[in-house]
Design a protein around this motif. Structure first.
Motif, PDB file in Angstrom:
ATOM      1  N   ARG A  27       0.763  -1.031  -0.076  1.00  0.00           N
ATOM      2  CA  ARG A  27       0.092   0.158   0.115  1.00  0.00           C
ATOM      3  C   ARG A  27       0.879   1.270   0.062  1.00  0.00           C
ATOM      4  O   ARG A  27       0.480   2.247  -0.724  1.00  0.00           O
ATOM      5  CB  ARG A  27      -0.815   0.070   1.023  1.00  0.00           C
ATOM      6  CG  ARG A  27      -1.604   1.326   1.540  1.00  0.00           C
ATOM      7  CD  ARG A  27      -2.689   1.591   0.615  1.00  0.00           C
ATOM      8  NE  ARG A  27      -3.293   3.016   0.829  1.00  0.00           N
ATOM      9  CZ  ARG A  27      -2.910   3.972   0.545  1.00  0.00           C
ATOM     10  NH1 ARG A  27      -1.816   4.193  -0.203  1.00  0.00           N
ATOM     11  NH2 ARG A  27      -3.622   5.126   0.900  1.00  0.00           N
ATOM     12  N   HIS A  28       2.108   1.223   0.824  1.00  0.00           N
ATOM     13  CA  HIS A  28       2.927   2.403   0.877  1.00  0.00           C
ATOM     14  C   HIS A  28       3.934   2.510   0.148  1.00  0.00           C
ATOM     15  O   HIS A  28       4.552   3.946  -0.109  1.00  0.00           O
ATOM     16  CB  HIS A  28       3.098   2.609   2.406  1.00  0.00           C
ATOM     17  CG  HIS A  28       1.905   2.665   3.423  1.00  0.00           C
ATOM     18  ND1 HIS A  28       0.893   3.470   3.413  1.00  0.00           N
ATOM     19  CD2 HIS A  28       1.532   1.732   4.281  1.00  0.00           C
ATOM     20  CE1 HIS A  28       0.069   3.285   4.319  1.00  0.00           C
ATOM     21  NE2 HIS A  28       0.520   2.426   4.942  1.00  0.00           N
ATOM     22  N   TYR A  48       8.312   9.771  -2.494  1.00  0.00           N
ATOM     23  CA  TYR A  48       7.680  10.787  -1.677  1.00  0.00           C
ATOM     24  C   TYR A  48       8.617  11.978  -1.908  1.00  0.00           C
ATOM     25  O   TYR A  48       9.665  12.166  -1.104  1.00  0.00           O
ATOM     26  CB  TYR A  48       7.243  10.577  -0.057  1.00  0.00           C
ATOM     27  CG  TYR A  48       6.245   9.342  -0.032  1.00  0.00           C
ATOM     28  CD1 TYR A  48       5.060   9.462   0.235  1.00  0.00           C
ATOM     29  CD2 TYR A  48       6.804   8.053  -0.332  1.00  0.00           C
ATOM     30  CE1 TYR A  48       4.217   8.502   0.204  1.00  0.00           C
ATOM     31  CE2 TYR A  48       5.861   6.842  -0.175  1.00  0.00           C
ATOM     32  CZ  TYR A  48       4.460   6.981   0.210  1.00  0.00           C
ATOM     33  OH  TYR A  48       3.676   6.171   0.160  1.00  0.00           O
ATOM     34  N   ASN A  60       0.725   1.416   9.476  1.00  0.00           N
ATOM     35  CA  ASN A  60       1.218   2.687   8.787  1.00  0.00           C
ATOM     36  C   ASN A  60       2.544   3.322   9.079  1.00  0.00           C
ATOM     37  O   ASN A  60       2.661   4.195   8.740  1.00  0.00           O
ATOM     38  CB  ASN A  60      -0.046   3.304   8.790  1.00  0.00           C
ATOM     39  CG  ASN A  60      -1.401   2.736   8.293  1.00  0.00           C
ATOM     40  OD1 ASN A  60      -1.225   2.118   7.086  1.00  0.00           O
ATOM     41  ND2 ASN A  60      -2.443   3.097   8.928  1.00  0.00           N
ATOM     42  N   PHE A  71       2.881   6.948   7.278  1.00  0.00           N
ATOM     43  CA  PHE A  71       2.114   7.153   6.092  1.00  0.00           C
ATOM     44  C   PHE A  71       0.750   7.334   6.155  1.00  0.00           C
ATOM     45  O   PHE A  71       0.295   6.571   6.873  1.00  0.00           O
ATOM     46  CB  PHE A  71       2.561   5.676   5.470  1.00  0.00           C
ATOM     47  CG  PHE A  71       3.800   5.328   4.967  1.00  0.00           C
ATOM     48  CD1 PHE A  71       4.461   5.712   3.751  1.00  0.00           C
ATOM     49  CD2 PHE A  71       4.827   4.775   5.939  1.00  0.00           C
ATOM     50  CE1 PHE A  71       5.900   5.447   3.388  1.00  0.00           C
ATOM     51  CE2 PHE A  71       6.107   4.605   5.820  1.00  0.00           C
ATOM     52  CZ  PHE A  71       6.682   4.972   4.419  1.00  0.00           C
ATOM     53  N   HIS A  72       0.274   8.360   5.685  1.00  0.00           N
ATOM     54  CA  HIS A  72      -1.214   8.438   5.895  1.00  0.00           C
ATOM     55  C   HIS A  72      -1.853   9.319   4.494  1.00  0.00           C
ATOM     56  O   HIS A  72      -0.922   9.653   3.609  1.00  0.00           O
ATOM     57  CB  HIS A  72      -1.415   9.352   7.093  1.00  0.00           C
ATOM     58  CG  HIS A  72      -0.618  10.707   7.189  1.00  0.00           C
ATOM     59  ND1 HIS A  72      -1.486  11.558   7.220  1.00  0.00           N
ATOM     60  CD2 HIS A  72       0.708  11.088   6.966  1.00  0.00           C
ATOM     61  CE1 HIS A  72      -0.565  13.092   7.151  1.00  0.00           C
ATOM     62  NE2 HIS A  72       0.822  12.411   7.057  1.00  0.00           N
ATOM     63  N   GLN A  73      -3.111   9.813   4.615  1.00  0.00           N
ATOM     64  CA  GLN A  73      -3.606  10.629   3.768  1.00  0.00           C
ATOM     65  C   GLN A  73      -3.855  11.806   4.231  1.00  0.00           C
ATOM     66  O   GLN A  73      -4.199  11.955   5.406  1.00  0.00           O
ATOM     67  CB  GLN A  73      -4.957  10.003   3.231  1.00  0.00           C
ATOM     68  CG  GLN A  73      -4.748   8.706   2.188  1.00  0.00           C
ATOM     69  CD  GLN A  73      -6.024   8.447   1.612  1.00  0.00           C
ATOM     70  OE1 GLN A  73      -7.029   8.269   2.014  1.00  0.00           O
ATOM     71  NE2 GLN A  73      -6.001   7.978   0.415  1.00  0.00           N
ATOM     72  N   ARG A  76      -4.569  12.896  -0.719  1.00  0.00           N
ATOM     73  CA  ARG A  76      -3.357  12.426  -1.302  1.00  0.00           C
ATOM     74  C   ARG A  76      -2.756  12.005  -0.405  1.00  0.00           C
ATOM     75  O   ARG A  76      -2.619  12.184   0.884  1.00  0.00           O
ATOM     76  CB  ARG A  76      -2.466  13.889  -1.650  1.00  0.00           C
ATOM     77  CG  ARG A  76      -3.205  14.316  -3.227  1.00  0.00           C
ATOM     78  CD  ARG A  76      -2.268  15.634  -3.389  1.00  0.00           C
ATOM     79  NE  ARG A  76      -2.530  16.648  -2.506  1.00  0.00           N
ATOM     80  CZ  ARG A  76      -1.721  17.983  -2.707  1.00  0.00           C
ATOM     81  NH1 ARG A  76      -0.820  18.158  -3.459  1.00  0.00           N
ATOM     82  NH2 ARG A  76      -1.954  18.872  -1.717  1.00  0.00           N
ATOM     83  N   ASP A  77      -1.841  10.861  -0.881  1.00  0.00           N
ATOM     84  CA  ASP A  77      -1.062  10.043   0.035  1.00  0.00           C
ATOM     85  C   ASP A  77       0.258  10.759   0.361  1.00  0.00           C
ATOM     86  O   ASP A  77       0.867  11.561  -0.455  1.00  0.00           O
ATOM     87  CB  ASP A  77      -0.460   8.847  -0.739  1.00  0.00           C
ATOM     88  CG  ASP A  77      -1.733   7.924  -1.057  1.00  0.00           C
ATOM     89  OD1 ASP A  77      -2.493   7.611  -0.091  1.00  0.00           O
ATOM     90  OD2 ASP A  77      -1.770   6.973  -1.978  1.00  0.00           O
ATOM     91  N   ALA A  78       0.831  10.875   1.712  1.00  0.00           N
ATOM     92  CA  ALA A  78       1.727  11.303   2.308  1.00  0.00           C
ATOM     93  C   ALA A  78       2.590  10.498   3.298  1.00  0.00           C
ATOM     94  O   ALA A  78       2.072   9.623   3.657  1.00  0.00           O
ATOM     95  CB  ALA A  78       1.421  12.682   2.732  1.00  0.00           C
ATOM     96  N   LEU A  79       3.713  11.336   3.470  1.00  0.00           N
ATOM     97  CA  LEU A  79       4.652  10.678   4.233  1.00  0.00           C
ATOM     98  C   LEU A  79       5.282  11.562   5.126  1.00  0.00           C
ATOM     99  O   LEU A  79       5.607  12.516   4.850  1.00  0.00           O
ATOM    100  CB  LEU A  79       5.871   9.919   3.698  1.00  0.00           C
ATOM    101  CG  LEU A  79       7.130   9.604   4.460  1.00  0.00           C
ATOM    102  CD1 LEU A  79       6.913   8.649   5.547  1.00  0.00           C
ATOM    103  CD2 LEU A  79       8.465   9.022   3.637  1.00  0.00           C
ATOM    104  N   ARG A 123       3.290  11.745  -2.187  1.00  0.00           N
ATOM    105  CA  ARG A 123       3.717  10.646  -3.293  1.00  0.00           C
ATOM    106  C   ARG A 123       3.759  11.137  -4.473  1.00  0.00           C
ATOM    107  O   ARG A 123       2.959  11.784  -4.871  1.00  0.00           O
ATOM    108  CB  ARG A 123       2.533   9.467  -2.871  1.00  0.00           C
ATOM    109  CG  ARG A 123       2.911   8.125  -3.480  1.00  0.00           C
ATOM    110  CD  ARG A 123       1.972   7.055  -3.069  1.00  0.00           C
ATOM    111  NE  ARG A 123       2.135   5.822  -3.281  1.00  0.00           N
ATOM    112  CZ  ARG A 123       1.611   4.883  -2.982  1.00  0.00           C
ATOM    113  NH1 ARG A 123       0.423   5.022  -2.333  1.00  0.00           N
ATOM    114  NH2 ARG A 123       1.907   3.630  -3.043  1.00  0.00           N
TER     115      ARG A 123
END
Length: 445
Positions: free
Chosen positions: A354-355, A359, A404, A421-423, A428-431, A440
């Motif tokens: 998933r992750h 990034y 996560n 790792f989260h939204q 949007r996906d972010a770290l 991402r």
């Protein structure tokens, strides 16, 4: 009020600094009775080690160290003097978007690690701020916390525009002189008027040697270029413990330490953010500072009328900080630091598929790769950031903490940090890693 034993803390500083291999350090402790007046406070300071391993000059209590990002709290204090005078408004929109409050809470969305060197001239902040117009935002203002050095350089430029003075001069007028900070400076040529600590960096052979340069570009001044003695930092801390001493309205000083912004990670100590001040367990406000080979720590416990500052110039500074601070907390406040982050005994299932991806930040990126089912986390610096980093990239050691969250650390070090790792709210996906948000890259898995 129990009196702090200066000889005891001098001995503990010297002993622990030698044990951990810290080149030089200065410690300051300020403590007052909860029932006493604002000036009923006891101060001690101590020093150990050398300012430079080549010269062998000893660190003295009058030695100035770079305090790094603790500078941000000083710049914020200057801005609040202008707010109190009606010359600045925390919530007035800025031309580049967002508000002053967004700058002070690291939620402006400006890429944080812009270390553009705009020269040594008095127009360096003006040129830096003008250059921000060509840098696209990382995030919309207010979208998420992401540690932002550039936002405080912009704040310094705003102070210049309001006062008609260079940031360095404005800081003297608004903060240094009123607080009696006679051993607090912003420029290297001013530091040379004092005993000054040189930063040290770890070499390939394992030794600590003087860094290749003394400080960061002048354009980063409002974010991280103050140098000071431990006793002067305690005088600044006293001002905040005393709710501004009448120089700034108490409600504004309290807002600095009570307005909360949630941080999207848990590093074992950081709980949230006020205006520049971080909220730290147990019950403290504070800030750390890192420059080239120098590391500083400042903690205030308002309910215990306690402030502690540790300034260092090379070596495992955080190990020294934790050991000393825990001893001081135990003796003065009967409190305990939270335990450092550690991988769980039974590793959870981390959502690697998933992750995984790249990034992106400005001049910096992190990559999470899948290596035969094992997560591999690496980083690389690009552009101007390469000029102020001791190395341009590397791979971390990692361990799963939750589905996560990965814990990571640099090879050969002991301290674990969270990579979360989260939204974002916009999907949007972010770290979040190292206090910063990274988005991402499009097209990565």
């Amino acid at each position: 009020m129990p009196q702090l034993d200066s000889a005891h803390w001098q001995h503990r500083l010297s002993t622990l600094a030698a044990e951990f291999g810290v080149v030089g350090a200065s410690l300051g402790i300020l403590h007052g009775s909860s029932s006493g007046g604002p000036h009923d406070m006891h101060v001690i300071d101590a020093a150990t080690g050398v300012t430079n391993v080549r010269s062998g000059d000893p660190v003295r209590t009058g030695t100035v160290f770079q305090i790094g990002s603790i500078t941000k709290v000083y710049t914020t204090t200057a801005a609040l003097r202008l707010v109190a005078d009606g010359r600045l408004d925390l919530d007035k929109p800025l031309p580049m978007g967002g508000t002053l409050r967004h700058l002070l809470t690291h939620t402006s969305g400006i890429p944080g690690d812009l270390f553009t060197d705009t020269g040594r001239g008095d127009d360096c902040l003006e040129r830096f701020a003008d250059g921000l117009a060509d840098v696209p935002p990382l995030l919309p203002a207010g979208a998420a916390f992401s540690y932002c050095n550039a936002g405080f350089s912009l704040l310094g430029r705003i102070i210049e525009q309001v006062t008609g003075k260079m940031w360095d001069e404005a800081m003297r007028d608004l903060v240094f002189t009123p607080l009696g900070l006679r051993h607090t400076v912003t420029l290297p040529e001013e530091a040379l008027l004092h005993s000054a600590a040189m930063g040290h960096e770890r070499q390939p052979d394992g030794t600590l040697q003087p860094a290749a340069r003394w400080g960061l570009p002048r354009s980063t001044g409002p974010a991280g270029n103050i140098a000071a003695t431990a006793r002067d930092v305690l005088a600044f801390a006293r001002f905040h413990l005393n709710d501004g001493d009448g120089l700034i309205p108490a409600d504004l000083i309290r807002e600095m330490r009570t307005t909360r912004v949630e941080v999207p990670f848990h590093d074992g100590e950081t709980e949230g953010l006020g205006l520049a001040w971080f909220h730290k367990s147990p019950g403290a406000i504070g800030h750390d500072g890192d420059t080239i080979g120098q590391t500083a720590f400042l903690r205030l416990l308002p309910t215990h009328r306690l402030a502690v500052v540790l300034l260092t110039n090379g070596g495992p500074a955080r190990d020294l900080y934790r050991a000393l601070y825990q001893e001081i907390l135990t003796e003065v406040a009967d409190l305990t630091l939270p335990a450092p982050l550690q991988p769980p005994d039974e590793p959870p299932r981390f959502e690697l598929a998933r992750h995984a991806g790249v990034y992106i930040g400005h001049d910096y990126q992190n990559e999470l790769a899948n290596r035969n089912g094992t997560p591999v986390l690496s980083w690389s610096a690009t552009g101007a950031l390469r000029e102020v980093m001791p190395s341009a990239g590397g791979e971390y050691e990692v361990a799963a903490a939750t589905e996560n969250v990965l814990l990571y650390r640099e090879p050969g070090t002991k301290r674990w940090h969270p990579a979360t790792f989260h939204q974002l709210p916009d999907g949007r996906d972010a770290l979040h890693i190292g206090l910063r948000a990274y988005l991402r890259a499009p097209g990565t898995p």
